[in-house]
Design an enzyme around this catalytic site. Structure first.
Site, PDB file in Angstrom:
ATOM      1  N   THR A   1       0.862  -1.187   0.000  1.00  0.00           N
ATOM      2  CA  THR A   1       0.000   0.000   0.000  1.00  0.00           C
ATOM      3  C   THR A   1       0.895   1.231   0.000  1.00  0.00           C
ATOM      4  O   THR A   1       1.884   1.293   0.733  1.00  0.00           O
ATOM      5  CB  THR A   1      -0.938   0.020   1.228  1.00  0.00           C
ATOM      6  OG1 THR A   1      -1.755  -1.147   1.185  1.00  0.00           O
ATOM      7  CG2 THR A   1      -1.855   1.237   1.212  1.00  0.00           C
TER       8      THR A   1
ATOM      9  N   PHE B   1       1.283   5.067   0.846  1.00  0.00           N
ATOM     10  CA  PHE B   1       0.720   6.109   1.707  1.00  0.00           C
ATOM     11  C   PHE B   1       1.385   7.445   1.375  1.00  0.00           C
ATOM     12  O   PHE B   1       2.558   7.481   0.990  1.00  0.00           O
ATOM     13  CB  PHE B   1       1.003   5.794   3.183  1.00  0.00           C
ATOM     14  CG  PHE B   1       0.265   4.586   3.713  1.00  0.00           C
ATOM     15  CD1 PHE B   1      -0.927   4.722   4.397  1.00  0.00           C
ATOM     16  CD2 PHE B   1       0.771   3.316   3.530  1.00  0.00           C
ATOM     17  CE1 PHE B   1      -1.613   3.621   4.890  1.00  0.00           C
ATOM     18  CE2 PHE B   1       0.102   2.203   4.016  1.00  0.00           C
ATOM     19  CZ  PHE B   1      -1.096   2.352   4.704  1.00  0.00           C
TER      20      PHE B   1
HETATM   21  O1  LIG Z   1      -7.448  -0.330   8.032  1.00  0.00           O
HETATM   22  C1  LIG Z   1      -6.269   0.028   8.095  1.00  0.00           C
HETATM   23  O2  LIG Z   1      -5.481  -0.467   8.898  1.00  0.00           O
HETATM   24  C2  LIG Z   1      -5.780   1.050   7.178  1.00  0.00           C
HETATM   25  O3  LIG Z   1      -4.783   1.653   7.429  1.00  0.00           O
HETATM   26  C3  LIG Z   1      -6.524   1.269   5.897  1.00  0.00           C
HETATM   27  C4  LIG Z   1      -6.021   0.464   4.711  1.00  0.00           C
HETATM   28  C5  LIG Z   1      -6.617   1.044   3.388  1.00  0.00           C
HETATM   29  O4  LIG Z   1      -7.324   2.021   3.388  1.00  0.00           O
HETATM   30  O5  LIG Z   1      -6.314   0.484   2.343  1.00  0.00           O
HETATM   31  C6  LIG Z   1      -4.565   0.560   4.599  1.00  0.00           C
HETATM   32  C7  LIG Z   1      -3.781  -0.460   4.179  1.00  0.00           C
HETATM   33  C8  LIG Z   1      -4.327  -1.785   3.830  1.00  0.00           C
HETATM   34  O6  LIG Z   1      -4.263  -1.840   2.421  1.00  0.00           O
HETATM   35  C9  LIG Z   1      -5.721  -1.956   4.274  1.00  0.00           C
HETATM   36  C10 LIG Z   1      -6.443  -0.938   4.773  1.00  0.00           C
END
Ligand SMILES: O=C(O)C(=O)C[C@]1(C(=O)O)C=C[C@@H](O)C=C1
Length: 382
Positions: A265, A267
């Site tokens: 992911t 950020f």
């Molecule tokens: O729910 C979390 O822990 C988040 O940080 C959100 C979130 C997202 O929005 O994609 C962040 C990373 C992962 O891909 C899954 C969920």
């Protein structure tokens, strides 16, 4: 194109931490004419409201600077800026406060800690709150998931980037290893349904189908873990991180249950002020724009980067919410209606590079609105 730089001052109360700029504007306001900058302000939702708020903020800052005019303790006087303090994301980050959506143990918090290992993380109920916390000077920065290698773009968060006037100052690529968590003593086979963030559930869809487990959405992965812990139920699990398991006292029943081992992911870290770009390492620049009407305009817009050998790493389009339909006059054949879009582009160049400045100047020939969302170092693979 006019490139305008603004002076940097240091706030007496917090030397080195908050560079104050004379106006709350992007480091570069790209405007080829007064008319085009006027267009930029009117073309996009919420701009007028934002401008009003900015001037209030600005007045607040000026007052703060004046109130500290006399110092009894000379050590409290502002220190002169050094070259390194202009670029400080490195150094002591123990006083940096970063807001994130979710509760402790969410991946967004892990991303904040990856960027600033000693920072104080501030949980927020909604992304909107995390942004406002920065705008109201309650925290220094916010962290926002923007895209995932399996699930793709997080569209709502693209919209938030435009609605708020924060600047992207860093990106973090986080390897997301989802775990199946359950209350202490439970086995994987006993779990009948799992709670998690919708993105996390999507990233594990095959594994969960194989295990015959049902999926239930939660606000974030850590909240899912907390809910399972407080329910005490043996047949409900959560998909969350090892960190969440430790915080909420859950057992890790399976690790790396995401369908793709390379589940990453991306950020963004957002701040009130832009970072000053350099050329001593690879940088990325994120922009958003809308296009003038006409055949091949998107092609021409993208060509401004290709012509200068600037690589694009991301392109995303989002509907313009306040102006969804554009009416195109087809003279004899009547008027056609089409959706109007905003384009978000990340390109691999620093705004300190002439080629990037020229590319944006050239791009303005085809755009009705353009904004630089941030210029920041590329997160290199560790
Ligand atoms: O729910 C979390 O822990 C988040 O940080 C959100 C979130 C997202 O929005 O994609 C962040 C990373 C992962 O891909 C899954 C969920």
């Amino acid at each position: 194109m006019a490139l305008r730089c603004f002076p940097i001052w240091v706030c007496p109360q917090t030397p080195h931490r908050y560079p104050l700029v004379s106006r709350r504007v992007s480091l570069w306001e790209c405007s080829s004419s007064a008319a085009s900058s006027q267009r930029a302000v009117t073309a996009v939702e919420g701009e007028g409201r934002e401008l009003k708020k900015q001037s209030t903020d600005e007045m607040g800052l000026v007052r703060e600077a004046k109130s500290g005019a006399f110092h009894r303790d000379l050590s409290m006087l502002p220190k002169p800026l050094t070259a390194s303090s202009l670029y400080s994301s490195a150094g002591d980050d123990s006083e940096v406060r970063i807001s994130f959506q979710g509760i402790p143990g969410a991946y967004s918090e892990t991303a904040a800690l990856e960027a600033y290992p000693n920072c104080e993380t501030v949980p927020c109920e909604h992304f909107e709150t995390a942004f406002q916390a920065v705008e109201l000077w309650l925290v220094d920065k916010a962290v926002l998931p923007i895209e995932n290698s399996v699930g793709g773009s997080i569209h709502r968060n693209y919209d938030l980037l435009l609605r708020h006037r924060l600047h992207i100052v860093q990106e973090v690529h986080l390897h997301v290893n989802h775990c199946l968590l359950g209350v202490p003593g439970v086995t994987k086979e006993e779990i009948k349904c799992v709670l998690s963030h919708p993105q996390a559930l999507d990233q594990c869809v095959n594994s969960l189908n194989d295990l015959g487990i049902q999926r239930i959405s939660a606000k974030d992965t850590a909240t899912a873990a907390q809910n399972v812990a407080s329910s005490g139920k043996k047949d409900i699990g959560a998909i969350a991180s090892v960190r969440a398991a430790n915080i909420y006292g859950l057992d890790i029943l399976a690790e790396n249950i995401q369908d793709d081992v390379n589940n990453v992911t991306r950020f963004l870290i957002l701040a009130r002020e832009p970072m000053i770009p350099r050329t001593d390492r690879p940088y990325k620049t994120s922009i958003v724009f809308s296009l003038e009407e006409g055949p091949g305009v998107l092609f021409k817009a993208l060509a401004v980067f290709a012509l200068r050998s600037i690589n694009l790493s991301k392109i995303e389009s989002r509907p313009q919410r306040r102006r969804p339909l554009r009416v195109v006059d087809g003279s004899n054949n009547g008027s056609a209606k089409s959706f109007d879009y905003l384009f978000y582009i990340d390109f691999e160049a620093s705004m300190a590079e002439i080629r990037a400045q020229h590319a944006l100047g050239h791009l303005q020939e085809f755009t009705s609105f353009i904004r630089i969302l941030g210029c920041y170092p590329v997160d290199l693979v560790r």
